[in-house]
Design an enzyme around this catalytic site. Structure first.
Site, PDB file in Angstrom:
ATOM      1  N   ARG A 302      78.623 -77.971 -67.430  1.00  0.00           N
ATOM      2  CA  ARG A 302      78.720 -77.447 -68.811  1.00  0.00           C
ATOM      3  C   ARG A 302      80.099 -77.944 -69.471  1.00  0.00           C
ATOM      4  O   ARG A 302      80.279 -77.414 -70.562  1.00  0.00           O
ATOM      5  CB  ARG A 302      79.320 -75.769 -68.522  1.00  0.00           C
ATOM      6  CG  ARG A 302      77.892 -75.113 -67.766  1.00  0.00           C
ATOM      7  CD  ARG A 302      78.392 -73.682 -67.593  1.00  0.00           C
ATOM      8  NE  ARG A 302      77.459 -73.192 -66.605  1.00  0.00           N
ATOM      9  CZ  ARG A 302      77.954 -73.117 -65.232  1.00  0.00           C
ATOM     10  NH1 ARG A 302      78.883 -73.958 -64.710  1.00  0.00           N
ATOM     11  NH2 ARG A 302      76.933 -72.667 -64.425  1.00  0.00           N
ATOM     12  N   GLN A 368      78.425 -74.087 -53.162  1.00  0.00           N
ATOM     13  CA  GLN A 368      77.329 -74.006 -54.194  1.00  0.00           C
ATOM     14  C   GLN A 368      76.804 -75.775 -54.661  1.00  0.00           C
ATOM     15  O   GLN A 368      76.073 -75.855 -55.600  1.00  0.00           O
ATOM     16  CB  GLN A 368      77.895 -73.364 -55.758  1.00  0.00           C
ATOM     17  CG  GLN A 368      78.184 -71.846 -55.199  1.00  0.00           C
ATOM     18  CD  GLN A 368      79.122 -71.491 -56.508  1.00  0.00           C
ATOM     19  OE1 GLN A 368      78.548 -70.934 -57.534  1.00  0.00           O
ATOM     20  NE2 GLN A 368      80.508 -71.505 -56.524  1.00  0.00           N
ATOM     21  N   ASP A 371      76.151 -81.991 -52.785  1.00  0.00           N
ATOM     22  CA  ASP A 371      76.189 -83.345 -52.770  1.00  0.00           C
ATOM     23  C   ASP A 371      76.665 -84.031 -51.084  1.00  0.00           C
ATOM     24  O   ASP A 371      76.864 -84.978 -50.999  1.00  0.00           O
ATOM     25  CB  ASP A 371      77.706 -83.814 -53.398  1.00  0.00           C
ATOM     26  CG  ASP A 371      78.706 -82.906 -53.524  1.00  0.00           C
ATOM     27  OD1 ASP A 371      79.063 -82.431 -52.306  1.00  0.00           O
ATOM     28  OD2 ASP A 371      79.310 -82.595 -54.613  1.00  0.00           O
ATOM     29  N   HIS A 386      73.013 -73.652 -52.328  1.00  0.00           N
ATOM     30  CA  HIS A 386      72.028 -74.147 -53.605  1.00  0.00           C
ATOM     31  C   HIS A 386      71.234 -75.232 -53.157  1.00  0.00           C
ATOM     32  O   HIS A 386      70.777 -75.822 -54.020  1.00  0.00           O
ATOM     33  CB  HIS A 386      72.907 -74.343 -54.913  1.00  0.00           C
ATOM     34  CG  HIS A 386      73.500 -72.889 -55.437  1.00  0.00           C
ATOM     35  ND1 HIS A 386      74.564 -72.843 -56.460  1.00  0.00           N
ATOM     36  CD2 HIS A 386      72.971 -71.575 -55.472  1.00  0.00           C
ATOM     37  CE1 HIS A 386      74.791 -71.857 -56.588  1.00  0.00           C
ATOM     38  NE2 HIS A 386      73.828 -70.828 -56.009  1.00  0.00           N
ATOM     39  N   CYS A 394      59.040 -82.578 -48.513  1.00  0.00           N
ATOM     40  CA  CYS A 394      57.828 -82.653 -48.885  1.00  0.00           C
ATOM     41  C   CYS A 394      57.220 -81.507 -49.358  1.00  0.00           C
ATOM     42  O   CYS A 394      57.414 -80.534 -48.530  1.00  0.00           O
ATOM     43  CB  CYS A 394      57.122 -83.401 -47.741  1.00  0.00           C
ATOM     44  SG  CYS A 394      55.272 -83.705 -47.706  1.00  0.00           S
ATOM     45  N   CYS A 399      53.212 -80.530 -43.900  1.00  0.00           N
ATOM     46  CA  CYS A 399      54.323 -81.618 -43.492  1.00  0.00           C
ATOM     47  C   CYS A 399      55.600 -80.830 -43.704  1.00  0.00           C
ATOM     48  O   CYS A 399      56.132 -80.682 -42.557  1.00  0.00           O
ATOM     49  CB  CYS A 399      54.060 -82.709 -44.317  1.00  0.00           C
ATOM     50  SG  CYS A 399      55.167 -84.042 -44.025  1.00  0.00           S
TER      51      CYS A 399
END
Length: 647
Positions: A302, A368, A371, A386, A394, A399
């Site tokens: 943002r 949140q 990475d 998150h 997949c 699977c």
């Protein structure tokens, strides 16, 4: 151990006496009282008669010393001083004694009725008083942690030396002739910095300069940390230069800590020391957002140049966008992966949290972000609220295996489908579609159906609240929500219809990654998309941890994403947990914080970690935790994740 309370001038000083809540009858009064207790002095004055059996154990109560400078005989000046006496006594509970100069030698010994708990220096006495304080002063006349108050910053500025660091200098903002508006005179700013560098032997890039507005004030704590009072300060950060062409200064906001410190301006009491003492007790939950990763170079969403300014989030980071055109989503993921690859990786803030976890002070990090930097820094107990952009999953229900993003975008292995037109259900099935395209289409339809089923069965549940308000997350930072002023994104699984122009142009050519395990399942980024519910087990564990923690440290989160933003509030309301905020500015959650540490997480968290590590309680806590957990250490593999988005 003293704190310095410095006002821009008489107007700012008068403002402080009238404020509600008031720094004098809260922080100053509590600080003097704490210093008195530390010295073992009772508040009650000793009786003069010998019949008081406790008289020998009682010392004289602390006083407020009003340093006047050269005395004036003006009647108006005497009236002003009388009013000042009465106000100070009312606000602090201390008797006020006038002195011409600071007690610095034997000639003053015995001239005061008690130790000085509050030293208030008027403008006429400032220069001589500062010289006395820098020289040898009779410390026996002062109570430990004596609060020093300076009523007015000199026109030429005021410098506070800093041990093991650059000096911090303060100058008044300038007022234009005939105008009420205050401005930053860049030339005076530049000249003042040059003077500081020259007189205090500071490298030019290290000096930190502040400008104080007309009604402004600030606190300098015993650890040299600064807190703005009554108005924002203007700061020229270290490493920058004043310039008439480019604005390099920044606003330094007020944190409000002074009014919240448990012992006020007590000896050696600072926001950092208080936060460290809370963390050393253990049971701490770290709650992190985009800000901690931004300092590693990870793009946010943002900000002025955020990703959502360049891309339509509903096209590239929503479940409807993914089932509609997965190739477009993966084009965005390629760009984002390149950005992640070029960033710095975990920074000092991530490492500090990992060290606090190793010391048994921080139990879990709920993030949140997606990475993976907390894990890369060494944290073991990480809950990815998150999801994760480090992996893809997949969507073939037979699977469901995960694949690392690094492998998907590797130059050494090709996991991508052949180029073809019309991936996704936005486009009608064509006669030339391959068998793989038909298989992927069926998987996307099933994924869409599962989302609709969850929406119906989980209506009103906590796990669905974020998606229903458009607050799901994709990529490294917290996703957008309605509380930042942008439109709320409704939970939608249906791709937007084709426009007339798109129908004429036909489906675009694209490629999608295919699962290397089953060789027919489409891979989906493992972050939570718009339109997806949070994983119930992950949310449940986060709620339980929040309701049981003793303290929660909010790092780099704006508090605009629900239900994540509710976790600190839950910790506070359910378990009376202490709330510590680490951020560069004010957020939606700031008013709920017990302590606010203003600054970057890469700067604040390492400092906090060192303070925690130095406390004896930290070593005791670690020993206790290791003793109680030793028998159960074989029940879980060291590298087994505690919780993840695909639980």
């Amino acid at each position: 151990g003293s704190s310095w309370l410095v006002f821009r001038g008489p107007a700012a000083f008068a403002e402080s006496l009238e404020d509600t809540p008031n720094i004098w009858d809260s922080a100053v009064r509590r600080g003097v009282e704490a210093g008195r207790k530390a010295a073992g002095v009772t508040r009650k004055r000793p009786r003069q008669d010998t019949g008081n059996e406790h008289g020998g154990d009682e010392g004289p109560a602390p006083i407020a010393a009003l340093v006047l400078g050269p005395r004036k005989r003006d009647r108006g000046d005497e009236d002003d001083r009388f009013m000042l006496h009465e106000l100070l006594k009312k606000r602090t509970g201390l008797d006020v004694v006038e002195v011409e100069s600071i007690p610095g030698g034997p000639e003053h010994r015995g001239s005061l009725p008690g130790p000085i708990g509050l030293l208030l220096i008027l403008p006429a006495a400032l220069e001589h008083a500062l010289s006395t304080l820098r020289a040898s002063v009779d410390t026996t006349r002062f109570q430990e942690g004596c609060v020093v108050v300076i009523v007015e910053i000199p026109p030429n500025g005021f410098v506070i030396p800093k041990q093991n660091g650059p000096p911090q200098a303060f100058m008044p903002l300038q007022q234009r002739n005939g105008e009420d508006k205050e401005v930053l005179d860049l030339q005076k700013f530049k000249d003042f910095k040059a003077t500081v560098v020259e007189h205090h032997s500071a490298p030019d890039i290290d000096a930190v300069i502040y400008a104080v507005p007309h009604i402004g004030a600030f606190l300098c704590y015993s650890d040299a940390s600064i807190e703005a009072l009554q108005a924002e300060l203007v700061r020229l950060p270290a490493g920058t230069q004043p310039s008439s062409k480019k604005a390099v200064w920044e606003l330094y906001p007020s944190s409000g800590n002074a009014l919240k410190l448990p012992r006020g301006l007590a000896p050696y009491e600072t926001p950092f020391s208080v936060a460290a003492s809370w963390m050393a007790e253990g049971g701490v939950l770290a709650f992190t957002g985009a800000g901690i990763s931004k300092e590693s170079g990870v793009p946010t969403y943002r900000d002025g140049a955020g990703l959502w300014k360049q891309y339509d989030a509903m096209e590239v980071s929503s479940i409807s966008g993914f089932v509609g055109e997965p190739a477009k989503v993966w084009d965005f993921e390629r760009v984002f992966n390149d950005l992640l690859r070029d960033c710095k990786g975990p920074n000092a803030g991530h490492v500090a949290l990992a060290e606090l976890e190793a010391a048994k002070c921080v139990d879990y990090a709920i993030t949140q972000n997606v990475d993976g930097f907390h894990q890369a820094a060494g944290s073991k107990n990480v809950i990815e609220l998150h999801g994760s952009e480090v992996h893809a999953v997949c969507i073939n229900s037979a699977c469901r295996k995960r694949t690392e993003m690094a492998r998907i975008f590797s130059q050494n292995e090709d996991l991508w489908s052949p180029s073809a037109k019309g991936w996704g259900i936005r486009w009608p099935e064509g006669p030339d579609d391959s068998q793989l395209q038909r298989t992927v289409r069926a998987q996307l339809v099933a994924l869409q159906a599962r989302g609709k089923k969850r929406k119906g069965s989980a209506k009103g549940s906590g796990s669905d609240s974020e998606s229903s308000s458009g607050c799901s997350c994709a990529s490294s930072s917290s996703s957008s929500s309605g509380s930042d002023g942008s439109p709320r994104r409704q939970r939608v699984q249906v791709p937007k219809p084709l426009s007339e122009a798109e129908k004429q142009q036909g489906p675009p050519v694209g490629r999608v990654p295919i699962c290397p395990e089953c060789h027919e399942g489409l891979l989906k980024p493992d972050g939570i998309f718009f339109g997806e519910a949070l994983v119930k087990s992950v949310l449940t564990q986060s709620l339980k941890l929040s309701m049981s923690c003793k303290a929660i440290v909010m790092v780099g989160t704006s508090g605009q994403v629900d239900p994540a933003a509710k976790l600190p509030l839950l910790a506070r309301s359910k378990n009376k947990a202490k709330v510590i905020e680490v951020n560069i500015g004010e957020t939606r959650l700031s008013r709920h914080a017990d302590i606010r540490l203003i600054g970057s997480s890469a700067e604040v968290l390492p400092k906090l970690q060192k303070l925690v590590a130095a406390l004896p309680r930290t070593a005791q806590l670690k020993a206790q935790c290791e003793a109680t957990s030793a028998p159960a250490s074989t029940t879980r593999s060291e590298n087994q994740p505690v919780a993840s988005s695909n639980t």
